[in-house]
Design a protein around this motif. Structure first.
Motif, PDB file in Angstrom:
ATOM      1  N   GLY A   1      83.736 -43.296  25.511  1.00 59.49           N
ATOM      2  CA  GLY A   1      82.835 -42.777  24.771  1.00 59.49           C
ATOM      3  C   GLY A   1      81.132 -43.285  24.750  1.00 59.49           C
ATOM      4  O   GLY A   1      80.988 -43.871  25.731  1.00 59.49           O
ATOM      5  N   PHE A   2      80.749 -43.246  23.483  1.00 57.09           N
ATOM      6  CA  PHE A   2      79.446 -43.968  23.443  1.00 57.09           C
ATOM      7  C   PHE A   2      79.387 -45.115  22.675  1.00 57.09           C
ATOM      8  O   PHE A   2      80.253 -45.219  21.490  1.00 57.09           O
ATOM      9  CB  PHE A   2      78.366 -42.435  23.024  1.00 57.09           C
TER      10      PHE A   2
ATOM     11  N   PRO B   1      77.753 -38.578  18.508  1.00 59.53           N
ATOM     12  CA  PRO B   1      78.980 -39.484  18.903  1.00 59.53           C
ATOM     13  C   PRO B   1      78.634 -40.850  19.068  1.00 59.53           C
ATOM     14  O   PRO B   1      77.766 -41.458  19.561  1.00 59.53           O
ATOM     15  CB  PRO B   1      79.218 -38.599  20.196  1.00 59.53           C
ATOM     16  N   CYS B   2      79.686 -41.481  18.586  1.00 61.33           N
ATOM     17  CA  CYS B   2      79.794 -43.046  18.460  1.00 61.33           C
ATOM     18  C   CYS B   2      81.070 -43.619  18.435  1.00 61.33           C
ATOM     19  O   CYS B   2      81.651 -43.358  17.528  1.00 61.33           O
ATOM     20  CB  CYS B   2      78.796 -43.615  17.625  1.00 61.33           C
ATOM     21  N   ASP B   3      81.646 -44.534  19.658  1.00 71.56           N
ATOM     22  CA  ASP B   3      82.930 -44.947  19.422  1.00 71.56           C
ATOM     23  C   ASP B   3      82.644 -46.317  19.160  1.00 71.56           C
ATOM     24  O   ASP B   3      83.880 -47.307  18.921  1.00 71.56           O
ATOM     25  CB  ASP B   3      83.707 -44.882  20.990  1.00 71.56           C
TER      26      ASP B   3
ATOM     27  N   ALA C   1      78.543 -45.986  28.596  1.00 71.44           N
ATOM     28  CA  ALA C   1      77.405 -45.171  28.233  1.00 71.44           C
ATOM     29  C   ALA C   1      77.052 -45.960  26.892  1.00 71.44           C
ATOM     30  O   ALA C   1      77.394 -45.666  26.040  1.00 71.44           O
ATOM     31  CB  ALA C   1      77.872 -43.682  27.782  1.00 71.44           C
ATOM     32  N   MET C   2      75.829 -46.609  27.110  1.00 71.78           N
ATOM     33  CA  MET C   2      75.516 -47.550  25.921  1.00 71.78           C
ATOM     34  C   MET C   2      74.033 -47.904  25.660  1.00 71.78           C
ATOM     35  O   MET C   2      73.260 -47.900  26.634  1.00 71.78           O
ATOM     36  CB  MET C   2      76.142 -48.925  26.291  1.00 71.78           C
ATOM     37  N   ILE C   3      73.546 -47.578  24.580  1.00 64.29           N
ATOM     38  CA  ILE C   3      72.274 -48.272  24.169  1.00 64.29           C
ATOM     39  C   ILE C   3      72.323 -49.509  23.704  1.00 64.29           C
ATOM     40  O   ILE C   3      73.057 -49.567  22.551  1.00 64.29           O
ATOM     41  CB  ILE C   3      71.548 -47.279  23.040  1.00 64.29           C
ATOM     42  N   ASN C   4      71.484 -50.521  24.016  1.00 66.56           N
ATOM     43  CA  ASN C   4      71.600 -51.796  23.604  1.00 66.56           C
ATOM     44  C   ASN C   4      70.311 -52.048  22.624  1.00 66.56           C
ATOM     45  O   ASN C   4      69.299 -52.723  23.292  1.00 66.56           O
ATOM     46  CB  ASN C   4      71.578 -52.831  24.727  1.00 66.56           C
ATOM     47  N   ALA C   5      70.464 -51.760  21.360  1.00 63.82           N
ATOM     48  CA  ALA C   5      69.379 -51.775  20.577  1.00 63.82           C
ATOM     49  C   ALA C   5      69.156 -52.935  19.677  1.00 63.82           C
ATOM     50  O   ALA C   5      69.119 -52.943  18.424  1.00 63.82           O
ATOM     51  CB  ALA C   5      69.378 -50.428  19.711  1.00 63.82           C
ATOM     52  N   TRP C   6      69.563 -53.930  20.295  1.00 60.86           N
ATOM     53  CA  TRP C   6      69.858 -55.317  19.599  1.00 60.86           C
ATOM     54  C   TRP C   6      68.192 -55.576  19.048  1.00 60.86           C
ATOM     55  O   TRP C   6      68.091 -56.373  17.943  1.00 60.86           O
ATOM     56  CB  TRP C   6      70.087 -56.525  20.499  1.00 60.86           C
TER      57      TRP C   6
END
Ligand code: GAL
Length: 702
Positions: A233-234, A260-262, A485-490
């Motif tokens: 998923g996301f 969506p977010c898993d 499928a990833m955003i790395n918003a660290w």
């Protein structure tokens, strides 16, 4: 005296192990289609001596294979280590050596397999170098050694051995033009130099095509990994310095905006001390981690924790681990040899309590690579580790050791996971870890997706920030067509689509005009959610048959070698979809040349039919991702839900491409370590114009 004389005589007559001039390696067929060639005394610690899984012998047996090895390596042990030579024919193109973002076809190149977090030049340095290559000759070669080996891929030619010998002519037709200059592709041998070793085992994997050779390598490693459905998923990694209340508020923002977010990833800030690590919660930011994990779980969001392998003096197990660690510090901490069972046990027990013990579901194993030239923060090659490994070998094994250790923590839950790692290596296929990097060139990120498929690795072209709205959308489109499928918003406070300006984002100033950008990003994420059953089925093939789920075109179209051998930016996602992600052009619309392999293709979005065997220059509006589906495919698209754990995500809305599509197969999966993976088949009845699906897990959407 007599003894000494005899010894001298022995050395003169036979040579010592070093200096020995032995060219013929001992050959043994170890599985159908796999041969081991040996010389001398291999290193005590190699990737196969510390492997995660045993070979998938039953599958290899069922595959069968040719009787003769496709190539015969030769070797000598000399005063520099071991020198191997593998024959190479004139027209073979070469791929592999793990993640190589700076080049595609390798013929003519000199590459050193050395772990490095920050490769700037195409030397072979990589987060995940793997001493395994495949060629269009249809075979693969794996060197089972953890040293910084040098591969000369056909670039070097030996001189004649006597005056009467004939020197090879600099014949233009023979030479391959390379970077505008001549000669790099010449030479009918691959040379591999293994420094400081007294012997080696080399494995040859038969084809007949590269795809089978890679599959055999993956099966030899134990088979591919199989993520749980939620892993497909996301994923969103939240800001490093968030307080846990903020993390929860963030989950609400995502769900209120129907994103969506898993998986939520918590970055270093969750730890009391992170560089090096205590692996204990920082109570000023996370006063009740268990409650947080539970409440996110109620929203179907799993928690993944950033970690690293360097243990801080404040970590409760530091003193116990000292004796198992290398003799140099990293960020004031120690680097244990996690291959030592006692070191691993201490680490696993500590983590079990602090992490999976409260319900977290995965790790991001950061910083397990090395960076000699930018920062130079890791342990040096001159290090010594208990267990007989030096710093050089440990660099090529450290990422693998950390992955294996984290798996011991995670497998205790009885559930499968998917994780992230910044360094990997040989025989890693069964480890459910996806690589990522701080490098950020979008085209390089795209190239990594298909390229990792040559070496049993998975790659995530994570989205962090973007230089423009167009750049953000294009990067989102690439990442949803990748293993994670990833955003790395660290280092972002708001989702990037809510505020593109970095400073304003950190100040949480929402851009009031964000609706269009959010819709474009949401569309991409929703498409990912629709692909979950299809991607899951592609991973089942990886798990069972060793076929990588993401592959460069040359693997699927070996008969069209001339057309596809240099295509890095297009790849197969599963068996039926070709992806050709677009890099922002600065104009919104982007023109891209796409090669369509022979056969008939359909544009995923418009259904337009395209005949293969040609290159077309096409234009893509910002909302369009170049996705093409093979004629005769049923895509088992899922209903869009906010998470893969929502039962409604198992409602399938199939789409057929072409008139007589073949059945689509998807698999039931309970997420456990040994899932039954019952096949569910979707068929199309052309007469009734209806799909059918028999399953107790999935159902057709109304
Ligand atoms: C880097 C890592 C990033 C992020 C950052 C946090 O090493 O590559 O993804 O985790 O650390 O400090």
């Amino acid at each position: 005296m007599k003894k000494a004389f005899f010894f001298l005589f022995f050395i003169v007559l036979f040579g010592s192990v070093r200096g020995q001039d032995v060219h013929t390696m001992k050959c043994e067929q170890v599985y159908p289609g796999i041969w081991r060639y040996s010389i001398g005394k291999p290193d005590a610690v190699t990737p196969s001596t510390v492997r995660y899984k045993e070979p998938a012998a039953d599958v290899l047996d069922r595959m069968g294979g040719p009787v003769a090895s496709p190539v015969e390596p030769q070797a000598e042990v000399n005063d520099r280590g071991v020198l191997v030579s593998v024959p190479l024919s004139r027209d073979e193109a070469i791929y592999g050596l793990g993640l190589q973002e700076l080049s595609f076809e390798q013929r003519g190149k000199k590459k050193i397999v050395r772990v490095n977090a920050d490769p700037r030049v195409d030397t072979g340095d990589s987060h995940a170098p793997v001493p395994f290559y495949v060629t269009t000759g249809g075979y693969g070669v794996y060197v089972d050694n953890a040293r910084y080996m040098t591969f000369y891929f056909g670039g070097k030619v030996r001189r004649p051995t006597s005056p009467s010998g004939v020197a090879r002519k600099q014949d233009e037709e023979f030479l391959t033009p390379f970077n505008g200059a001549y000669s790099a592709g010449e030479g009918n041998e691959v040379f591999i130099e293994i420094p400081r070793s007294e012997g080696v085992d080399i494995y040859v994997f038969a084809g007949p095509t590269m795809k089978e050779a890679v599959a055999r390598y993956n099966l030899f490693a134990g088979g591919g990994c199989l993520p749980p459905r939620w892993g497909l998923g996301f994923w969103y990694r939240v800001r490093n310095i968030f307080h846990q209340d903020k993390v929860e508020a963030f989950a609400k923002i995502m769900q209120d905006n129907r994103i969506p977010c898993d998986v939520f990833g918590l970055e270093p800030g969750w730890q009391q001390h992170s560089y090096s690590s205590t692996y204990t919660w920082r109570d000023t930011l996370y006063p009740d981690p268990k409650g947080l994990v539970k409440r996110l779980g109620e929203k179907n969001i799993k928690v993944n924790l950033w970690t690293q392998g360097y243990v801080h003096p404040d970590c409760p197990i530091y003193n116990d681990l000292l004796q198992y660690s290398g003799d140099f510090q990293v960020w004031d901490g120690i680097a244990p040899n996690f291959f030592i069972p006692e070191a691993r046990r201490l680490f696993v027990e500590h983590h079990a309590k602090e992490t999976v013990g409260i319900g977290t579901m995965g790790f991001k194993a950061d910083e397990c690579d090395n960076s000699d030239y930018t920062g130079n923060w890791s342990f040096p090659e001159i290090s010594r580790f208990p267990g007989g490994i030096d710093g050089e070998q440990m660099h090529n094994l450290f990422g693998l050791s950390l992955q294996q250790t984290m798996m011991e923590v995670l497998n205790a839950t009885g559930k499968r996971t998917l994780n992230l790692v910044r360094s990997s290596g040989a025989l890693a296929s069964p480890l459910p870890f996806v690589l990522y990097s701080d490098l950020y060139d979008h085209q390089g990120y795209i190239n990594g997706i298909g390229y990792c498929g040559f070496s049993g690795l998975l790659w995530c072209p994570e989205v962090r920030s973007a230089s423009s709205e167009e750049d953000l959308v294009r990067r989102m489109q690439s990442v949803i067509c990748s293993p994670v499928a990833m955003i790395n918003a660290w280092n972002l406070a708001l989702p990037p689509w809510m505020q593109m300006d970095h400073e304003l984002n950190l100040q949480e100033v929402i851009d009031p005009d964000n609706a269009r950008l959010m819709a474009l990003c949401r569309n991409a994420i929703e498409l990912r959610m629709r692909f979950i059953p299809y991607l899951h089925a592609a991973f089942v093939k990886y798990y069972r048959e060793g076929i990588p789920p993401f592959r460069a075109l040359i693997m699927d179209y070996p008969d069209e070698k001339d057309a596809v051998k240099d295509i890095a930016g297009q790849y197969m996602m599963g068996d039926d979809i070709m992806v050709a992600p677009v890099v922002a052009s600065g104009k919104g619309v982007t023109a891209k040349k796409i090669y369509f392999p022979k056969g008939t293709w359909y544009d995923f979005f418009t259904g337009e039919r395209i005949e293969g065997g040609q290159t077309l220059e096409l234009s893509f509006e910002l909302e369009r991702i170049p996705l093409y589906v093979k004629e005769g495919t049923i895509l088992p698209l899922a209903r869009v839900t906010l998470s893969a754990d929502d039962p409604a995500s198992r409602e399938i809305e199939p789409v057929a491409f072409g008139d007589n599509p073949k059945p689509a197969v998807i698999y039931e999966d309970d997420g456990t370590l040994n899932p039954s993976l019952k096949e569910n088949v979707i068929t199309w009845d052309a007469r009734k114009k209806k799909f059918s699906l028999k399953s107790s897990f999935y159902k057709l959407a109304k």
